[in-house]
Design an enzyme around this catalytic site. Structure first.
Site, PDB file in Angstrom:
ATOM      1  N   GLY A 175       0.878  -1.091  -0.033  1.00  0.00           N
ATOM      2  CA  GLY A 175      -0.067   0.055   0.054  1.00  0.00           C
ATOM      3  C   GLY A 175       0.873   1.238   0.294  1.00  0.00           C
ATOM      4  N   SER A 214       1.930   9.963   2.272  1.00  0.00           N
ATOM      5  CA  SER A 214       3.328  10.253   2.940  1.00  0.00           C
ATOM      6  C   SER A 214       3.976   9.056   3.142  1.00  0.00           C
ATOM      7  CB  SER A 214       3.180  11.119   4.063  1.00  0.00           C
ATOM      8  OG  SER A 214       2.095  10.516   4.737  1.00  0.00           O
ATOM      9  N   ALA A 215       3.181   7.800   2.740  1.00  0.00           N
ATOM     10  CA  ALA A 215       3.834   6.693   3.227  1.00  0.00           C
ATOM     11  C   ALA A 215       3.814   5.385   2.378  1.00  0.00           C
ATOM     12  CB  ALA A 215       3.110   6.283   4.675  1.00  0.00           C
ATOM     13  N   VAL A 228       3.494   1.197   2.495  1.00  0.00           N
ATOM     14  CA  VAL A 228       3.503   0.162   3.431  1.00  0.00           C
ATOM     15  C   VAL A 228       3.748  -1.156   2.891  1.00  0.00           C
ATOM     16  CG1 VAL A 228       1.641  -1.315   4.843  1.00  0.00           C
ATOM     17  CG2 VAL A 228       1.518   1.328   4.403  1.00  0.00           C
ATOM     18  N   LYS A 265       4.726   0.440   8.081  1.00  0.00           N
ATOM     19  CA  LYS A 265       4.432   1.823   7.436  1.00  0.00           C
ATOM     20  C   LYS A 265       5.639   2.521   7.458  1.00  0.00           C
ATOM     21  CE  LYS A 265       1.265   5.415   7.473  1.00  0.00           C
ATOM     22  NZ  LYS A 265      -0.265   5.446   7.818  1.00  0.00           N
ATOM     23  N   ASP A 279      -9.898  11.075   9.257  1.00  0.00           N
ATOM     24  CA  ASP A 279      -9.734  10.504   7.969  1.00  0.00           C
ATOM     25  C   ASP A 279     -10.297   9.095   7.904  1.00  0.00           C
ATOM     26  OD1 ASP A 279      -8.577  10.991   5.645  1.00  0.00           O
ATOM     27  OD2 ASP A 279      -6.476  10.077   6.211  1.00  0.00           O
TER      28      ASP A 279
HETATM   29  N1  LIG Z   1      -1.368  -2.783   8.443  1.00  0.00           N
HETATM   30  C1  LIG Z   1      -1.679  -2.847   7.078  1.00  0.00           C
HETATM   31  N2  LIG Z   1      -1.791  -4.040   6.490  1.00  0.00           N
HETATM   32  C2  LIG Z   1      -1.929  -4.283   5.200  1.00  0.00           C
HETATM   33  N3  LIG Z   1      -2.129  -3.062   4.427  1.00  0.00           N
HETATM   34  C3  LIG Z   1      -1.968  -1.627   4.983  1.00  0.00           C
HETATM   35  C4  LIG Z   1      -1.861  -1.590   6.232  1.00  0.00           C
HETATM   36  N4  LIG Z   1      -1.734  -0.458   6.653  1.00  0.00           N
HETATM   37  C5  LIG Z   1      -1.930   0.357   5.295  1.00  0.00           C
HETATM   38  N5  LIG Z   1      -2.064  -0.796   4.408  1.00  0.00           N
HETATM   39  C6  LIG Z   1      -2.559  -0.146   2.905  1.00  0.00           C
HETATM   40  O1  LIG Z   1      -1.583   0.717   2.701  1.00  0.00           O
HETATM   41  C7  LIG Z   1      -2.153   1.922   2.304  1.00  0.00           C
HETATM   42  C8  LIG Z   1      -1.639   3.000   2.652  1.00  0.00           C
HETATM   43  O2  LIG Z   1      -1.708   3.226   3.902  1.00  0.00           O
HETATM   44  P1  LIG Z   1      -1.871   4.465   4.810  1.00  0.00           P
HETATM   45  O3  LIG Z   1      -3.369   5.166   4.558  1.00  0.00           O
HETATM   46  O4  LIG Z   1      -1.728   4.297   6.372  1.00  0.00           O
HETATM   47  O5  LIG Z   1      -0.828   5.680   4.272  1.00  0.00           O
HETATM   48  P2  LIG Z   1      -0.993   7.241   4.266  1.00  0.00           P
HETATM   49  O6  LIG Z   1       0.085   7.609   3.645  1.00  0.00           O
HETATM   50  O7  LIG Z   1      -1.499   7.725   5.612  1.00  0.00           O
HETATM   51  O8  LIG Z   1      -2.218   7.151   3.237  1.00  0.00           O
HETATM   52  P3  LIG Z   1      -3.108   8.516   3.382  1.00  0.00           P
HETATM   53  O9  LIG Z   1      -2.609   9.471   4.269  1.00  0.00           O
HETATM   54  O10 LIG Z   1      -3.573   8.733   1.817  1.00  0.00           O
HETATM   55  O11 LIG Z   1      -4.490   7.844   3.989  1.00  0.00           O
HETATM   56  C9  LIG Z   1      -3.724   1.758   2.896  1.00  0.00           C
HETATM   57  O12 LIG Z   1      -4.737   2.123   2.017  1.00  0.00           O
HETATM   58  C10 LIG Z   1      -3.837   0.239   2.807  1.00  0.00           C
HETATM   59  O13 LIG Z   1      -4.365  -0.247   1.556  1.00  0.00           O
END
Ligand SMILES: Nc1ncnc2c1ncn2[C@@H]1O[C@H](COP(=O)(O)OP(=O)(O)OP(=O)(O)O)[C@@H](O)[C@H]1O
Length: 742
Positions: free
Chosen positions: A35, A39-40, A42, A57, A151
């Protein structure tokens, strides 16, 4: 490298025994990317000491708005969370400029990914009911603990292989009991625009946990339709629509497949007045949730037969790359832009002010009818958002083969008026102020808001409102979410290098599409509701057509190419004739009694009338073929000219009895008077005049001869065409008769 937050945890909830996780990056083997967000990135990972699968992450700190203290606090909050429906951080630590957050691995990823890959039109109601109920339980817990999630969206609802549902991503969560800086941050814009409550969008007005209830309602629509309302629009537009439109909802007619209870529940969440929204605790008691089945029954079946998460993510990345390539096309800029934020599930808390302003510049008039008609908008949005990446994904189930529309609107630059911001969508001062407030708030919020150069110029122009739409800014930025040096090699294989390879591949894949789209977008449309009323309102439908901006030239060219006749200021083209068929009668104010609006035109009217007088013209020819239209006037022209010339010659001959002329008999040039004869009559007062007249006669005779030849040829041609037509109609009759006989 330093340890942050809690270091204990277990299996994502209370189910498994607590386990200590080390804060040492070398204890984790990062595997596939599963994923990515704003900003991240995973990764699925192995925690080597216990050989346990976890998710890591990797947050790029350079891309986070928050400072390290905020992040540390965030991580601490996460580690204290203890609820079966909330993803808990086992531990977190900094690796150079990255924060690694270790979490339970959710093998089926997010609901958003699942929809993208297999359910582009959303889930069925039993699955939605369970997912929402589990999510609401998480919210109820968080609200009770004094947190606002901020969010809530399908991208943050994670599923494991047993159908267990967990709410993730506390990257933007705020503690309601916080004071000082944190408290103030609640007056800034945080969240994802499509999911953001109106009060969150309103700069200066505070909000509370009810903002999560709004987002929860939007998430319900997202799960039901496969996309959030307004998701096809740029953030600025979404902002305006959220505040101006009636709240979105499940339509009683369109969403027939959904129960009344579901519709009611959604309507309760999507009330603009936050005080009228239920609390999560109260909402949980709504009858809709009473019918919820256990996750292993209604959710687990959603991913039967699907390939592993990382393969799905890879497929989606390919599609994203193609989308990014598509974005390079200036003409498709807005469409690509509006899709990208949503499709990548990117949060608005990483809003880029420059992006926003540039996107606002792309707001167009033609969308604005939508503002007053949210349902229609939603319908069109439904068509468009199921396009592109979802549909082509190889693991598609439910909607494979369904019709798909890529909604790319031709450039209607002229109809936009002077500025994107002066379009009806933000035509009044209130809207402009709103946008300015919004941009200003975001600008204040963003430390990196530049004060000079292009960005600054554009900020100024926002308040001036007039030049924004003209700015052609390369908006699209590939938001890389990971920085290289900090990441082990194995990770790079799945991330950056691969992503850039994918991008290249995607670009070439998208190339053809891009070409096609470019063509489609720029191709002038010469008919359709936008243009015809304008033409119809002109004095005459056959008056020269003024098309809008971009394709005026091409239209002119086309008009010239199809020119049938010019009479004074009237120009009539075969295109006009075609258009006449499409013009609704009511749209033509000055219709003649003859019925067809084009008869108003002297030229066309005459032709039609006279052509009907042509002997032997089968009545069918008017609607059957185009040749009579072009041949008949020509013939008539020749005929008229010849007749006039004949008349003239006859009168001349009558007035010149002395001259030997033999016109009528053989059509050859007359014998000119001998020189001696001319000399003899030189005394005559009329001699000069006669000479001139003789010359004129000669000239006219020659001309008449050629016209007669031409006329004969045309007659022949016409005869042949008539024969062909007769043959054709008798053939037609023959077919008809043959069928009947048989
Ligand atoms: N624990 C997990 N196990 C499996 N997949 C995950 C997990 N955590 C996150 N993901 C996947 O990674 C994607 C991005 O994670 P996350 O939303 O935490 O990132 P982010 O950068 O904070 O995204 P945003 O700010 O756009 O919501 C998620 O939409 C999900 O599909």
């Amino acid at each position: 490298m330093g340890r942050m937050g809690g270091g204990v945890g277990g299996g994502g909830g209370r189910a498994t025994s607590p386990r200590l996780y080390s804060a040492n990056a070398s204890d984790y083997r990062l595997l596939e990317e599963v994923g990515y967000g704003a900003s991240a990135t995973v990764y699925r990972a192995i925690y080597i000491p216990s050989n346990e699968v976890v998710a890591v992450k990797c947050l790029d700190l350079d891309r986070c708005n928050s400072n390290l203290d905020d992040i540390r606090r965030e991580a601490q909050t996460m580690s204290l969370i203890d609820h079966p429906n909330v993803i808990r951080a086992f531990c977190s630590f900094v690796v150079d400029r990255n924060l690694w957050v270790v979490m339970p691995f959710m093998a089926e990823g997010s609901c958003l990914h699942l929809m993208k890959i297999a359910y582009p039109d959303g889930f069925d109601e039993p699955a939605i009911c369970t997912i929402l109920k589990e999510t609401l339980k998480a919210l109820e817990y968080l609200h009770r603990q004094g947190h606002i999630h901020r969010d809530v969206k399908a991208g943050n609802i994670l599923l494991d292989s047993n159908g267990v549902v967990k709410l993730a991503d506390f990257g933007v969560s705020a503690c309601m009991f916080d004071t000082g800086e944190r408290q103030r941050s609640r007056n800034t814009f945080v969240g994802t625009p499509c999911w953001m409550a109106p009060e969150v969008l309103q700069p200066g007005s505070g909000y509370n946990s009810k903002a999560d209830i709004w987002s929860f309602g939007i998430t319900a629509l997202e799960l039901a339709h496969g996309h959030a309302p307004f998701s096809k629009y740029p953030p600025m537009k979404v902002l305006l629509m959220t505040m101006q439109n009636a709240p979105p909802g499940l339509d009683y007619d369109r969403d027939k497949k959904f129960s009344k209870l579901f519709k009611e529940m959604v309507a309760m969440c999507l009330v603009k007045d936050q005080t009228k929204r239920p609390t999560s605790e109260k909402l949980l008691k709504h009858s809709f949730f009473k019918q919820a089945k256990p996750p292993e029954v209604s959710v687990k079946k959603l991913f039967d037969d699907l390939p592993p998460l990382w393969n799905r993510v890879k497929a989606l990345q390919l599609k994203d790359a193609a989308q990014l390539a598509l974005k390079r096309m200036p003409s498709a800029e807005q469409e690509a832009l509006s899709q990208s934020e949503y499709q990548r599930g990117v949060s608005a808390w990483n809003f880029d002010v420059e992006d926003l302003k540039a996107q606002a510049a792309l707001i167009r008039d033609d969308d604005d009818d939508v503002i007053s008609e949210p349902k229609e908008e939603d319908e069109s949005m439904r068509t468009s958002s199921t396009s592109s990446s979802y549909k082509e994904a190889s693991y598609h189930r439910s909607s494979l083969g369904k019709g798909e529309t890529s909604e790319i609107v031709p450039d209607q630059s002229e109809s936009q008026g002077e500025s994107g911001l002066s379009s009806p969508g933000c035509s009044n001062q209130k809207d402009k102020d709103l946008l300015n407030d919004f941009v200003a708030a975001r600008c204040d919020e963003k430390l990196g808001c530049r004060k000079n150069g292009i960005v600054n110029d554009r900020i100024v122009s926002t308040s001036e409102t007039d030049s924004l739409s003209k700015a052609k800014i390369p908006i699209m930025k590939l938001r890389q979410t990971h920085s290289g040096p900090l990441v082990p090699n194995v990770l790079l294989g799945h991330s950056q290098s691969e992503r850039s390879r994918n991008l290249e591949r995607g670009e070439s894949e998208a190339g053809q599409l891009a070409e096609k789209t470019k063509f489609d977008v720029r191709k002038p449309s010469l008919s359709g509701p936008l243009l015809l009323p304008n033409r119809a309102s002109a004095n005459s439908l056959s008056a020269p057509i003024k098309s809008s901006g971009g394709f005026r030239d091409s239209l002119d060219d086309k008009s010239k190419a199809n020119l049938v006749q010019i009479k004074g200021r009237f120009s009539v083209t075969s295109e006009n004739l075609d258009l006449a068929k499409d013009i609704p009668l009511g749209a033509v104010p000055l219709r003649s009694s003859q019925g067809s609006p084009l008869r108003k035109s002297a030229s066309v009217g005459d032709w039609r009338f006279e052509s009907k007088q042509m002997p032997g013209t089968p009545p069918k020819e008017h609607n059957n073929s185009s040749f009579p239209v072009s041949v008949v006037p020509h013939l008539q022209n020749l005929f008229q000219q010849t007749a006039l010339q004949q008349e003239l010659i006859a009168s001349l001959l009558n007035s010149l009895p002395v001259v030997e002329v033999d016109v009528a008999q053989n059509g050859k040039s007359p014998t000119l008077p001998r020189t001696s004869e001319i000399t003899e009559s030189s005394d005559s007062a009329a001699s000069q005049r006669e000479r001139l007249l003789l010359l004129k006669i000669t000239e006219l005779q020659a001309r008449m001869q050629s016209l007669t030849d031409e006329l004969n040829q045309e007659k022949l041609k016409y005869k042949r065409l008539q024969q062909q037509l007769n043959a054709f109609s008798s053939q037609e009759n023959g077919y008809g008769g043959g069928g009947g006989d048989a």
